[in-house]
Design an enzyme around this catalytic site. Structure first.
Site, PDB file in Angstrom:
ATOM      1  N   ASP A 262      -0.785   5.560 -10.010  1.00  0.00           N
ATOM      2  CA  ASP A 262      -0.359   4.160  -9.995  1.00  0.00           C
ATOM      3  C   ASP A 262      -1.058   3.432  -8.856  1.00  0.00           C
ATOM      4  OD1 ASP A 262       1.094   5.816  -8.203  1.00  0.00           O
ATOM      5  OD2 ASP A 262       2.481   4.165  -7.813  1.00  0.00           O
ATOM      6  N   GLU A 263      -1.080   2.120  -8.976  1.00  0.00           N
ATOM      7  CA  GLU A 263      -1.531   1.252  -7.893  1.00  0.00           C
ATOM      8  C   GLU A 263      -2.815   1.719  -7.209  1.00  0.00           C
ATOM      9  OE1 GLU A 263       2.644  -0.833  -6.711  1.00  0.00           O
ATOM     10  OE2 GLU A 263       2.092   0.883  -5.478  1.00  0.00           O
ATOM     11  N   VAL A 264      -3.830   1.981  -8.003  1.00  0.00           N
ATOM     12  CA  VAL A 264      -5.130   2.325  -7.420  1.00  0.00           C
ATOM     13  C   VAL A 264      -5.798   0.990  -7.079  1.00  0.00           C
ATOM     14  CG1 VAL A 264      -7.228   3.672  -7.708  1.00  0.00           C
ATOM     15  CG2 VAL A 264      -5.189   4.283  -8.999  1.00  0.00           C
TER      16      VAL A 264
END
Ligand code: NAG
Ligand code: NAG
Ligand code: NAG
Ligand code: NAG
Ligand code: NAG
Length: 611
Positions: A262-264
């Protein structure tokens, strides 16, 4: 995980009150104020404030009644009423009304669920986020059977820096990480409680816990940021492989592995990655990780967070057969799920994947520095998930796997602690029982109160999420594991409220101890004494709260976590009081004062003002 949630803003306090609630509040106002707490340490201001809160709520609800036609929420209330009335056509009018009254008093957010055919997720998984603050094993031992009783079927364990990494990865582990023996005990306890365990390892973004170290800095996508791993370096895959192997060796029975992703936030920035389209970088990295994991563990099913997939075109996902590689876990912690994952995204997921997971939250979603979850908001999120799952499950060939109730402990590796698990146990009970039954209403009263070891008492209503969203009032006598920490948060809340009022008075409202007075050493001693008259009491309250905190967290967290929490939540007030004490002593030491004007503050020249 939570950045989306912040954008939702402050919609918490829905104006869903009605005339009936107003009546209820009036009764509460009359009798509730006398309701005495067993808590001897509560501050004497508390009752006064409670009465004020109730009075404020009462005023608000009376105001809302006038606008009920203009207000959407009025419609909700009417629909809700209608549901009850039509369901109970056989009952007498009086009975109907007492039921309506009862249910509305609970303050359960209205979600239009199909109550004849409630949707119950096949798996109900509790997320245990250990990052930077390990729970004591003895405490977990009490929790697992409780999770089971509340309806959980498994655990999603995010160790982060609390996993006992070895060899080349040894330095990733915090020095207060679990030992191998402790991990084995945790897993044994989970097995005893019949909870399946899914380990989670971040393999793309949120690898701060490793990339912050000099020895892994070369794997960063962006040299000065430890957030994301560079997918184009072969060492990155070796590193992931080593992490996965070490975790899998200790989790031989797990059927699923969650690989995060997530949230790269940083992708396609290094020299190699820059040449490729973001979505291809992302998908190819997932494929590489999955193939690498499968080469050693061919049976394991792999889960990824879905947020990065929301904007990737269906064709790109189908081209690499993403559906045969991973199962997406769709997470939304705010109330309005379709706002973040639109119907078109669901259609895309259903075309690409045979199945999906979902993730709600019971804590750690509405603010990085909160210390108690708002149970009402979390319940609305969970009930809405039931609705969304009931609608979307049929479009996936294999239906939906289950729902994970996330409970974040920090927003990322570097963030301070948010709500601690024991303070969120009531919220977890409420939400877990709701999703294991497909609804929440007063028929689940006993299940809820028994799970939390509440004494036999006939308090009606047994919860009131509108006036008491943290459930401090209703559950103050329950003796679930960690109840002292839950009650500690109530004391913290009272201490904070009083202290902030006082600090605002000293620094801003009163005219004798502002920063100007202090800078210029210019005030009236008598007035200074008056302004800080309340401080000794507040100061001692803060110090005694720190002691209570240490006592109530012993046996639940280690000393590092206890001290971190006290330093973050209580110590700032103590320091502030001491600074005011010092400043006041200086101001009071002056015996002769200069004639006006006082010197011009040289530092104002920074502002480009020629004075
Ligand atoms: C609670 O909801 C369930 C499921 O719809 C229903 O069967 C039950 O009668 C409800 N109980 C009350 C008190 O409304
Ligand atoms: C871990 O850190 C220590 C101290 O910085 C260093 O000496 C050691 O080489 C590191 N260990 C590994 C396995 O890299
Ligand atoms: C915390 O510190 C106290 C005092 O030194 C000690 O008695 C206690 O065992 C420590 N607790 C843990 C969990 O290490
Ligand atoms: C207040 O003064 C004492 C004694 O001079 C000093 O030790 C302390 O650090 C000061 N505290 C703050 C918060 O400035
Ligand atoms: C304020 O006045 C006191 C008493 O004259 C003196 O001791 C102190 O140094 C002064 N402080 C400042 C910041 O000027």
């Amino acid at each position: 995980m939570n950045s989306y949630v912040q954008r939702v803003g402050l919609t918490a306090w829905r104006k869903k009150t009605s005339v009936l609630v107003a009546t209820a509040l009036l009764i509460l106002l009359m009798f509730g104020v006398q309701y005495s707490r067993i808590d001897e340490n509560t501050y004497f201001m508390e009752e006064e404030r409670d009465a004020k809160v109730i009075a404020d709520a009462l005023m608000k609800s009376i105001k809302n009644v006038k606008f009920v036609d203009k207000d959407q929420t009025g419609v909700d209330a009417m629909v809700r009423e209608e549901n009850f009335v039509s369901k109970r056509r056989g009952a007498s009018l009086a009975e109907q009304f007492s039921d309506i009254e009862n249910e509305q008093q609970l303050g359960i957010p209205f979600v239009n669920l199909d109550l004849k055919n409630p949707y119950i997720p096949e798996r109900r998984i509790v997320h245990l986020d250990f990052k930077g603050a390990p729970s004591q094993i003895a405490y977990l031992k009490k929790l697992f059977p409780l999770f089971k009783v509340m309806g959980a079927t498994g655990l999603l364990i995010e160790y982060e820096d609390m996993f006992p990494y070895q060899g080349s990865l040894k330095n990733i582990s915090a020095t207060n990480a679990f030992t191998v023996q402790e991990v084995k005990r945790i897993l044994m306890m989970a097995e005893d409680a019949k909870l399946e365990v899914i380990p989670l390892i971040q393999t793309f973004g949120h690898v701060e816990f490793a990339l912050k170290l000099a020895e892994f800095a070369s794997l960063r996508e962006v040299p000065n940021s430890p957030q994301a791993l560079c997918p184009s370096r072969s060492n990155s895959l070796n590193f992931i492989q080593e992490m996965v192997n070490q975790v899998m060796v200790l989790h031989p029975n797990s059927k699923y592995l969650h690989i995060g992703c997530d949230e790269v936030f940083q992708m396609g920035e290094c020299d190699v990655c820059r040449l490729e389209v973001h979505e291809n970088l992302f998908l190819r990295h997932i494929k590489n990780v999955v193939q690498m994991v499968r080469s050693k563990y061919p049976q394991i099913k792999i889960i990824v967070w879905d947020d990065m997939l929301r904007h990737i075109p269906q064709g790109a996902m189908q081209d690499i057969h993403l559906g045969s590689l991973v199962e997406p876990m769709v997470w939304v912690y705010a109330e309005d799920i379709y706002r973040f994952v639109q119907p078109s995204v669901w259609e895309k997921y259903a075309a690409v994947f045979r199945t999906a997971w979902t993730a709600s939250a019971f804590k750690g979603a509405f603010g990085e520095t909160l210390y108690i979850p708002n149970a009402r908001r979390h319940l609305e999120n969970n009930l809405r998930w039931l609705d969304v799952m009931a609608t979307q499950a049929s479009s996936f060939k294999d239906g939906m796997r289950g729902l994970v109730l996330t409970g974040w402990q920090r927003y990322d590796h570097f963030a301070v602690l948010c709500e601690l698990l024991p303070s969120a146990l009531p919220s977890l009970a409420l939400n877990l029982i709701a999703v294991s039954n497909g609804y929440f209403n007063s028929s689940l009263r006993n299940k809820f109160l028994t799970a939390l070891s509440c004494p036999e008492q006939n308090i009606t209503p047994f919860i009131n999420l509108d006036s008491d969203p943290f459930m401090w009032e209703k559950l103050s006598r329950c003796i679930f594991p960690g109840n002292t920490v839950f009650r500690l948060m109530n004391r913290l809340h009272n201490m904070e409220t009083e202290s902030r009022e006082f600090l605002d008075l000293v620094h801003r409202q009163k005219g004798w101890m502002t920063s100007y007075n202090v800078r210029h050493n210019y005030s009236l001693p008598l007035r200074v004494d008056e302004v800080i008259a309340d401080m000794p009491r507040l100061y001692h309250a803060a110090i005694s709260l720190a002691k209570i905190a240490a006592d109530s967290m012993a046996g639940i967290f280690d000393n590092y976590t206890i001290s971190e929490w006290i330093e973050q939540k209580i110590y700032p007030y103590i320091l502030e009081f001491e600074r005011i004490q010092n400043d006041s002593a200086v101001l009071k030491g002056v015996e002769q004062w200069p004639v006006r004007p006082l010197p011009i503050l040289k530092k104002l020249q920074r502002l480009g003002i020629a004075l």
